[in-house]
Design a protein around this motif. Structure first.
Motif, PDB file in Angstrom:
ATOM      1  N   ALA A   1       3.638   3.903  17.493  1.00  0.00           N
ATOM      2  CA  ALA A   1       3.746   2.672  17.109  1.00  0.00           C
ATOM      3  C   ALA A   1       4.982   2.427  16.137  1.00  0.00           C
ATOM      4  O   ALA A   1       5.943   1.320  16.466  1.00  0.00           O
ATOM      5  CB  ALA A   1       2.767   2.512  15.580  1.00  0.00           C
ATOM      6  N   ILE A   2       5.462   3.470  15.719  1.00  0.00           N
ATOM      7  CA  ILE A   2       7.067   3.292  14.989  1.00  0.00           C
ATOM      8  C   ILE A   2       8.044   2.924  16.273  1.00  0.00           C
ATOM      9  O   ILE A   2       9.163   2.333  16.016  1.00  0.00           O
ATOM     10  CB  ILE A   2       7.470   4.527  14.292  1.00  0.00           C
ATOM     11  N   SER A   3       8.039   3.641  17.484  1.00  0.00           N
ATOM     12  CA  SER A   3       8.971   3.515  18.591  1.00  0.00           C
ATOM     13  C   SER A   3       8.954   1.957  18.844  1.00  0.00           C
ATOM     14  O   SER A   3      10.071   1.463  19.465  1.00  0.00           O
ATOM     15  CB  SER A   3       8.596   4.518  19.550  1.00  0.00           C
ATOM     16  N   LYS A   4       8.190   1.185  18.584  1.00  0.00           N
ATOM     17  CA  LYS A   4       8.245  -0.185  18.975  1.00  0.00           C
ATOM     18  C   LYS A   4       8.348  -1.208  17.852  1.00  0.00           C
ATOM     19  O   LYS A   4       8.373  -2.312  17.977  1.00  0.00           O
ATOM     20  CB  LYS A   4       6.866  -0.735  19.446  1.00  0.00           C
TER      21      LYS A   4
ATOM     22  N   SER B   1       1.569   2.165  10.169  1.00  0.00           N
ATOM     23  CA  SER B   1       0.561   0.981  10.615  1.00  0.00           C
ATOM     24  C   SER B   1       1.083  -0.413  10.197  1.00  0.00           C
ATOM     25  O   SER B   1       0.760  -1.317  11.020  1.00  0.00           O
ATOM     26  CB  SER B   1      -0.689   0.931   9.544  1.00  0.00           C
ATOM     27  N   ILE B   2       2.251  -0.305   9.368  1.00  0.00           N
ATOM     28  CA  ILE B   2       3.302  -1.804   9.391  1.00  0.00           C
ATOM     29  C   ILE B   2       3.922  -1.868  10.773  1.00  0.00           C
ATOM     30  O   ILE B   2       3.883  -3.192  10.988  1.00  0.00           O
ATOM     31  CB  ILE B   2       4.138  -1.509   8.199  1.00  0.00           C
ATOM     32  N   ALA B   3       4.089  -0.953  11.402  1.00  0.00           N
ATOM     33  CA  ALA B   3       4.937  -1.084  12.576  1.00  0.00           C
ATOM     34  C   ALA B   3       4.015  -1.435  13.809  1.00  0.00           C
ATOM     35  O   ALA B   3       4.440  -2.066  14.788  1.00  0.00           O
ATOM     36  CB  ALA B   3       5.851   0.191  13.121  1.00  0.00           C
ATOM     37  N   GLY B   4       2.848  -1.194  13.828  1.00  0.00           N
ATOM     38  CA  GLY B   4       1.826  -1.408  15.020  1.00  0.00           C
ATOM     39  C   GLY B   4       0.299  -0.650  14.360  1.00  0.00           C
ATOM     40  O   GLY B   4       0.174  -0.087  13.758  1.00  0.00           O
TER      41      GLY B   4
ATOM     42  N   VAL C   1       0.882  -1.373  -0.015  1.00  0.00           N
ATOM     43  CA  VAL C   1       0.166  -0.113  -0.086  1.00  0.00           C
ATOM     44  C   VAL C   1       0.963   1.158  -0.061  1.00  0.00           C
ATOM     45  O   VAL C   1       0.710   2.254  -0.661  1.00  0.00           O
ATOM     46  CB  VAL C   1      -1.225  -0.024   1.205  1.00  0.00           C
ATOM     47  N   SER C   2       1.838   1.241   0.916  1.00  0.00           N
ATOM     48  CA  SER C   2       2.757   2.380   0.855  1.00  0.00           C
ATOM     49  C   SER C   2       3.497   2.814  -0.532  1.00  0.00           C
ATOM     50  O   SER C   2       3.730   3.710  -0.898  1.00  0.00           O
ATOM     51  CB  SER C   2       3.935   2.218   1.978  1.00  0.00           C
ATOM     52  N   LEU C   3       4.088   1.640  -0.957  1.00  0.00           N
ATOM     53  CA  LEU C   3       4.864   1.738  -2.173  1.00  0.00           C
ATOM     54  C   LEU C   3       4.000   1.956  -3.338  1.00  0.00           C
ATOM     55  O   LEU C   3       4.046   2.913  -4.309  1.00  0.00           O
ATOM     56  CB  LEU C   3       5.316   0.445  -2.622  1.00  0.00           C
TER      57      LEU C   3
ATOM     58  N   ILE D   1      12.705   0.288   9.972  1.00  0.00           N
ATOM     59  CA  ILE D   1      11.521   1.098   9.952  1.00  0.00           C
ATOM     60  C   ILE D   1      11.649   2.488  10.741  1.00  0.00           C
ATOM     61  O   ILE D   1      11.210   3.609  10.370  1.00  0.00           O
ATOM     62  CB  ILE D   1      10.154   0.231  10.513  1.00  0.00           C
ATOM     63  N   ARG D   2      12.170   2.340  12.031  1.00  0.00           N
ATOM     64  CA  ARG D   2      12.367   3.468  12.669  1.00  0.00           C
ATOM     65  C   ARG D   2      13.265   4.436  12.016  1.00  0.00           C
ATOM     66  O   ARG D   2      12.937   5.707  12.012  1.00  0.00           O
ATOM     67  CB  ARG D   2      13.030   3.228  14.259  1.00  0.00           C
TER      68      ARG D   2
END
Length: 229
Positions: free
Chosen positions: A157-160, A97-100, A43-45, A165-166
């Motif tokens: 979400a990114i922090s986890k 949303s990929i991250a969490g 989706v992002s791509l 990804i971060r």
């Protein structure tokens, strides 16, 4: 005829043509990435590819307009910005949303803010209301988007998530902080001060679009590729 209009010394024509080819080439690369990255990145791509295609079409039209009359207004840019910048914000939502899990309300709020950010500048440029007010409203909506990126659910979400990804999120967010600042600044010079859409403004807008679209898309593709392996 084309040779007399488009020479090596024609900086604006060169910048617009480079942007056209760069946008289409990067869109093709992003679409090719859909074939070898994992499904969760698609989706992002895909959104990145659509944003690049829309911008490429705008630059193709702008190149033709400039070559025909050596003049260009900001009108064609707004056509692209109304599509491209909301898509980029939506891409950030799906990236996070990929991250969490990120509440869907964040998607709708940031999407609306992106549309209103462009709309405020457009209304000021069109003199439907005060141009200075348009700049200030545009900055306010942009700062709201940054607030969601830095302090909202997407950042949580990114922090986890994993380091790639971060790191990718960090650089994209930085581009949307520094790179997007050029739009209200140039709008202020172009519309509020009243210099008009002169050659230096056109070139600076073009450079900003190249960085803000292509760099972000390549970061998404790079992170997606690293995650796959």
């Amino acid at each position: 005829m084309f040779g007399t209009l488009f020479q090596s010394s024609a900086v604006v024509s060169t910048a617009l043509s480079v942007a056209t080819l760069a946008m289409f080439a990067t869109a093709a690369l992003a679409m090719l990435g859909l074939t070898w990255t994992s499904e969760r990145w698609r989706v992002s791509l895909a959104l990145s590819a659509v944003a690049l295609l829309a911008s490429g079409l705008e630059y193709y039209a702008a190149s033709n307009i400039w070559l025909a009359g050596q003049q260009l207004s900001a009108a064609s840019r707004y056509v692209a910005w109304f599509v491209v910048q909301p898509i980029q914000v939506a891409s950030m939502f799906f990236f996070a949303s990929i991250a969490g899990k990120v509440p869907v309300g964040v998607f709708w709020r940031t999407l609306a803010a992106a549309i209103l950010m462009v709309l405020a500048r457009y209304l000021g440029d069109a003199r439907i209301f005060n141009p200075t007010l348009g700049v200030l409203l545009s900055i306010a909506f942009w700062l709201y988007i940054l607030g969601e990126l830095y302090f909202g659910a997407m950042s949580d979400a990114i922090s986890k998530s994993t380091r790639p990804i971060r790191l990718g999120y960090f650089w994209i967010r930085l581009i949307m902080t520094i790179g997007w600042a050029i739009y209200p600044i140039l709008h202020f010079v172009d519309v509020v001060i009243g210099t008009g859409h002169v050659a230096p403004i056109i070139v600076l807008y073009t450079i900003a679009d190249l960085i803000n679209l292509i760099a972000v898309s390549m970061i998404v593709l790079a992170v997606a590729g690293e995650e796959r392996f």
